[in-house]
Design an enzyme around this catalytic site. Structure first.
Site, PDB file in Angstrom:
ATOM      1  N   LYS A 158       9.682  32.415  16.331  1.00 55.22           N
ATOM      2  CA  LYS A 158       9.337  33.772  17.280  1.00 55.22           C
ATOM      3  C   LYS A 158       9.383  33.092  18.707  1.00 55.22           C
ATOM      4  O   LYS A 158       9.657  32.307  19.001  1.00 55.22           O
ATOM      5  CB  LYS A 158       7.713  33.310  17.113  1.00 55.22           C
ATOM      6  CG  LYS A 158       7.435  34.889  16.071  1.00 55.22           C
ATOM      7  CD  LYS A 158       5.676  34.785  16.272  1.00 55.22           C
ATOM      8  CE  LYS A 158       5.284  35.597  15.034  1.00 55.22           C
ATOM      9  NZ  LYS A 158       3.080  35.830  15.479  1.00 55.22           N
ATOM     10  N   GLY A 165       7.901  43.810  18.817  1.00 54.53           N
ATOM     11  CA  GLY A 165       8.019  43.323  17.398  1.00 54.53           C
ATOM     12  C   GLY A 165       8.974  42.485  17.005  1.00 54.53           C
ATOM     13  O   GLY A 165      10.574  42.139  15.968  1.00 54.53           O
ATOM     14  N   LYS A 201       3.726  29.042  10.038  1.00 55.39           N
ATOM     15  CA  LYS A 201       3.535  29.612   8.720  1.00 55.39           C
ATOM     16  C   LYS A 201       3.783  31.010   8.881  1.00 55.39           C
ATOM     17  O   LYS A 201       3.385  32.135   9.840  1.00 55.39           O
ATOM     18  CB  LYS A 201       2.095  29.305   8.286  1.00 55.39           C
ATOM     19  CG  LYS A 201       1.758  29.741   6.888  1.00 55.39           C
ATOM     20  CD  LYS A 201       2.468  28.773   6.090  1.00 55.39           C
ATOM     21  CE  LYS A 201       1.921  29.116   4.590  1.00 55.39           C
ATOM     22  NZ  LYS A 201       3.074  28.491   3.761  1.00 55.39           N
ATOM     23  N   TYR A 202       4.170  31.759   7.647  1.00 53.19           N
ATOM     24  CA  TYR A 202       4.509  33.105   7.741  1.00 53.19           C
ATOM     25  C   TYR A 202       3.326  33.466   6.494  1.00 53.19           C
ATOM     26  O   TYR A 202       4.091  33.322   5.477  1.00 53.19           O
ATOM     27  CB  TYR A 202       6.115  33.562   7.457  1.00 53.19           C
ATOM     28  CG  TYR A 202       5.961  34.734   7.646  1.00 53.19           C
ATOM     29  CD1 TYR A 202       6.336  36.095   7.690  1.00 53.19           C
ATOM     30  CD2 TYR A 202       6.369  35.374   5.236  1.00 53.19           C
ATOM     31  CE1 TYR A 202       6.514  37.211   7.984  1.00 53.19           C
ATOM     32  CE2 TYR A 202       6.239  36.436   5.225  1.00 53.19           C
ATOM     33  CZ  TYR A 202       6.518  37.740   6.529  1.00 53.19           C
ATOM     34  OH  TYR A 202       6.710  39.090   6.529  1.00 53.19           O
ATOM     35  N   LYS A 237       2.282  50.381  14.450  1.00 49.78           N
ATOM     36  CA  LYS A 237       1.980  51.077  13.787  1.00 49.78           C
ATOM     37  C   LYS A 237       2.131  52.502  13.681  1.00 49.78           C
ATOM     38  O   LYS A 237       1.919  53.159  14.881  1.00 49.78           O
ATOM     39  CB  LYS A 237       0.439  49.840  15.030  1.00 49.78           C
ATOM     40  CG  LYS A 237       0.010  48.862  14.705  1.00 49.78           C
ATOM     41  CD  LYS A 237      -0.854  49.088  16.172  1.00 49.78           C
ATOM     42  CE  LYS A 237      -0.945  46.956  16.280  1.00 49.78           C
ATOM     43  NZ  LYS A 237      -1.271  46.394  17.559  1.00 49.78           N
ATOM     44  N   ARG A 292      -3.368  44.617  28.099  1.00 47.13           N
ATOM     45  CA  ARG A 292      -3.439  46.030  28.302  1.00 47.13           C
ATOM     46  C   ARG A 292      -4.324  46.605  27.601  1.00 47.13           C
ATOM     47  O   ARG A 292      -5.031  46.960  26.534  1.00 47.13           O
ATOM     48  CB  ARG A 292      -2.296  46.433  28.646  1.00 47.13           C
ATOM     49  CG  ARG A 292      -1.632  46.546  26.856  1.00 47.13           C
ATOM     50  CD  ARG A 292      -0.537  46.569  26.725  1.00 47.13           C
ATOM     51  NE  ARG A 292       0.767  46.041  26.493  1.00 47.13           N
ATOM     52  CZ  ARG A 292       0.238  46.753  24.188  1.00 47.13           C
ATOM     53  NH1 ARG A 292      -1.186  47.357  24.265  1.00 47.13           N
ATOM     54  NH2 ARG A 292       0.603  46.265  23.910  1.00 47.13           N
ATOM     55  N   VAL A 295      -2.662  51.373  22.761  1.00 51.44           N
ATOM     56  CA  VAL A 295      -3.100  52.798  21.985  1.00 51.44           C
ATOM     57  C   VAL A 295      -3.959  53.523  21.133  1.00 51.44           C
ATOM     58  O   VAL A 295      -4.446  54.075  21.708  1.00 51.44           O
ATOM     59  CB  VAL A 295      -1.315  53.015  21.041  1.00 51.44           C
ATOM     60  CG1 VAL A 295      -1.146  55.172  20.860  1.00 51.44           C
ATOM     61  CG2 VAL A 295      -0.654  52.652  22.511  1.00 51.44           C
ATOM     62  N   ARG A 338      -0.938  57.880  14.479  1.00 51.97           N
ATOM     63  CA  ARG A 338      -0.470  58.520  15.698  1.00 51.97           C
ATOM     64  C   ARG A 338       0.902  59.302  14.969  1.00 51.97           C
ATOM     65  O   ARG A 338       1.426  59.312  13.921  1.00 51.97           O
ATOM     66  CB  ARG A 338       0.511  57.318  15.874  1.00 51.97           C
ATOM     67  CG  ARG A 338       0.240  55.960  16.226  1.00 51.97           C
ATOM     68  CD  ARG A 338       0.841  54.926  17.077  1.00 51.97           C
ATOM     69  NE  ARG A 338      -0.162  53.676  17.690  1.00 51.97           N
ATOM     70  CZ  ARG A 338       0.439  52.445  18.157  1.00 51.97           C
ATOM     71  NH1 ARG A 338       1.693  52.379  18.364  1.00 51.97           N
ATOM     72  NH2 ARG A 338      -0.446  51.942  18.170  1.00 51.97           N
TER      73      ARG A 338
HETATM   74  P1  ADP Z   1       5.874  40.684  18.933  1.00 55.57           P
HETATM   75  O1  ADP Z   1       4.656  40.502  20.098  1.00 55.57           O
HETATM   76  O2  ADP Z   1       6.482  41.225  19.019  1.00 55.57           O
HETATM   77  O3  ADP Z   1       4.915  42.376  18.495  1.00 55.57           O
HETATM   78  P2  ADP Z   1       3.184  39.619  16.992  1.00 55.57           P
HETATM   79  O4  ADP Z   1       2.862  38.139  16.852  1.00 55.57           O
HETATM   80  O5  ADP Z   1       2.646  40.510  16.699  1.00 55.57           O
HETATM   81  O6  ADP Z   1       5.069  40.000  17.745  1.00 55.57           O
HETATM   82  O7  ADP Z   1       3.955  39.906  15.961  1.00 55.57           O
HETATM   83  C1  ADP Z   1       4.323  41.119  15.131  1.00 55.57           C
HETATM   84  C2  ADP Z   1       4.283  41.677  13.834  1.00 55.57           C
HETATM   85  O8  ADP Z   1       4.824  40.592  12.467  1.00 55.57           O
HETATM   86  C3  ADP Z   1       2.795  41.125  12.782  1.00 55.57           C
HETATM   87  O9  ADP Z   1       2.530  42.453  13.254  1.00 55.57           O
HETATM   88  C4  ADP Z   1       3.021  40.720  11.959  1.00 55.57           C
HETATM   89  O10 ADP Z   1       3.779  42.097  11.197  1.00 55.57           O
HETATM   90  C5  ADP Z   1       4.632  39.778  11.787  1.00 55.57           C
HETATM   91  N1  ADP Z   1       4.483  38.795  12.022  1.00 55.57           N
HETATM   92  C6  ADP Z   1       4.264  38.470  13.273  1.00 55.57           C
HETATM   93  N2  ADP Z   1       3.936  36.732  12.712  1.00 55.57           N
HETATM   94  C7  ADP Z   1       4.186  36.816  11.596  1.00 55.57           C
HETATM   95  C8  ADP Z   1       3.130  35.428  10.368  1.00 55.57           C
HETATM   96  N3  ADP Z   1       3.094  34.059  10.936  1.00 55.57           N
HETATM   97  N4  ADP Z   1       3.316  36.082   9.488  1.00 55.57           N
HETATM   98  C9  ADP Z   1       3.020  36.986   8.380  1.00 55.57           C
HETATM   99  N5  ADP Z   1       3.869  37.886   9.610  1.00 55.57           N
HETATM  100  C10 ADP Z   1       3.753  38.172  11.180  1.00 55.57           C
END
Ligand code: ADP
Length: 447
Positions: A158, A165, A201-202, A237, A292, A295, A338
């Site tokens: 990330k 996302g 971790k994913y 979402k 912030r 939605v 939404r």
């Molecule tokens: P952003 O700031 O780009 O929205 P997030 O960290 O909130 O990024 O992650 C967005 C989406 O990506 C999460 O809602 C989830 O669907 C997926 N995701 C992020 N991190 C993980 C993770 N460690 N394991 C599984 N899915 C993840």
């Protein structure tokens, strides 16, 4: 209290803020792009100022034009809404430099919680559960390989400055990790102006659960419980609900309390959301903090009775939080759909254009947050969300039945919308049961 608030946003959230200002006896000023000049909500504000052409970069994302508008109308505060400039610390700083109150956190608190690596560190310190992963941004490939081996594959790369996302890469083995690290960093630099990336971790099967928190300038903070936002497509979402189905107060309370600790530690004031993934055993791992209004804030308003937007304005004006934690209960269940101007049967293709028929639902427990009226023309420039249908009832089952009833009343023509998809989802046995994961909808749409 403020005498005049400028709203640096558009659409339904601009209207939501105009309404909050009016109830607080504050004059509101809406800014608008040329593409929004005929939108009826613009005229509902006490004043309206054009800030440029349709493309957001030349209007809603243009800091100097917005600050100039605030100075012209002598606004003493700016509400940024969500999206656009709402999470840009430089915008909060520009407001401060011009002695205009930014209705949200300080630029320092925003920068600290908005950066994912810094935020994760603060979260750990506050006792908020986080994903196993690299404690800092990755400097060398060897380090990433070592950490990934420790936490086990799959892992996700990330961007520390990431959002929306974008820029995330899932790696199922070392080869994939090595192949993606450099590209992820280059992409992050191009997209967010910061090439720092980290790994964690994913989780294959997870639900999205988030905690609403709000703090004042005296160091008080409370939580407003959780929302479940697992029904997503491409990380966007579609449906949010509160409370989270099948989650006991005992289970969520420590997570919510840790989220409160985190914003206290960050000396944060205003509304914030701590987003988590929850695994099948109901373990929580924090994703990020949104600094912030969200939605989906209305579902929380419906179950707690707290007006989040008005509370944001009041604490920004220097009032103490008007609630203590023990006054915040959970009453019934709320669901938000939404409604997007998109055609689900054509890959969710955006549907700009005129709305010749607009027949919104009503009746008991139904709230419509929308800027659309019959004859409105959906501009091509912005997000495709045209309405939020929020429904409240005594419990989840009744709430879903009522939501389906409201969706059946809702007519929009000739543009296509996500209404039929929402109706289908409200009647889906798995959705009815509760507990679908964040990839469930995409699997369903594929199959
Ligand atoms: P952003 O700031 O780009 O929205 P997030 O960290 O909130 O990024 O992650 C967005 C989406 O990506 C999460 O809602 C989830 O669907 C997926 N995701 C992020 N991190 C993980 C993770 N460690 N394991 C599984 N899915 C993840």
């Amino acid at each position: 209290m403020f005498s005049r608030v400028l709203i640096a946003n558009r659409g339904e959230i601009a209207l939501r803020i105009i309404r909050a200002c009016r109830e607080l006896g504050i004059e509101s000023v809406s800014v608008f792009s040329e593409a929004d000049k005929d939108a009826p909500y613009v005229k509902l504000a006490d004043q309206a100022i054009c800030i440029g052409p349709g493309p957001a970069k030349e209007s809603y994302l243009n800091i100097s034009r917005i600050i100039a508008a605030a100075e012209v109308c002598d606004a003493d505060a700016i509400h940024p809404g969500y999206g656009f400039l709402s999470e840009r610390a430089e915008f909060a700083q520009a407001c401060r430099d011009c002695k205009i109150e930014f209705i949200g956190p300080t630029p320092e608190a925003m920068a600290r919680l908005g950066d994912k690596v810094a935020c994760k560190k603060a979260a750990k310190e506050a006792g908020v559960p986080v994903f196993p992963g690299s404690p800092d941004a990755i400097e060398e490939e060897a380090e990433a390989v070592k950490i990934a081996a420790q936490i086990g594959y799959p892992v996700i790369i990330k961007a520390s400055a990431g959002g929306g996302g974008r820029g995330m890469r899932i790696c199922r083995n070392e080869t994939e990790l090595l192949a993606n690290l450099k590209a992820a960093s280059t992409e992050a630099l191009a997209a967010f102006g910061n090439g720092a990336v980290f790994i964690e971790k994913y989780l294959e099967h997870a639900q999205h659960v988030e905690i609403q928190v709000i703090g004042d300038k005296f160091g008080n903070a409370i939580h407003l419980w959780e929302r479940n936002c697992s029904i997503q497509r491409r990380h966007q979402k579609l449906i949010e609900e509160a409370p989270s189905p099948g989650l006991s107060r005992e289970k969520i309370r420590p997570v919510a309390e840790a989220a409160v600790n985190l914003i206290k530690l960050a000396k944060y004031h205003g509304a914030a959301t701590c987003e988590f993934l929850m695994d099948e055993k109901k373990n929580f791992y924090m994703l990020e903090v949104n600094t912030r209004v969200q939605v989906e804030h209305p579902v929380t308003e419906m179950i707690t009775g707290v007006d989040i937007v008005k509370t944001m304005i009041r604490v920004a004006a220097g009032e103490k939080l008007p609630y203590t934690q023990d006054q915040i209960g959970v009453h019934g269940h709320a669901i938000e759909c939404r409604i997007n101007a998109e055609d689900p049967s054509k890959g969710f293709m955006p549907q700009p254009g005129p709305v010749n028929v607009w027949q919104p639902p009503g009746g008991p427990g139904v709230r419509m947050d929308t800027h659309v009226v019959q004859g409105y023309v959906v501009p091509k420039w912005y997000d495709s969300m045209i309405a939020k249908l929020i429904v409240h009832d005594v419990d989840r089952d009744h709430c879903m039945t009522r939501t389906a009833r409201a969706l059946r009343e809702f007519k929009v023509e000739p543009i296509k919308t996500t209404i039929p998809l929402h109706l289908q989802l409200m009647n889906d046995p798995e959705v009815r049961k509760g507990g679908v994961d964040i990839h469930w909808l995409e699997r369903k749409l594929k199959g």
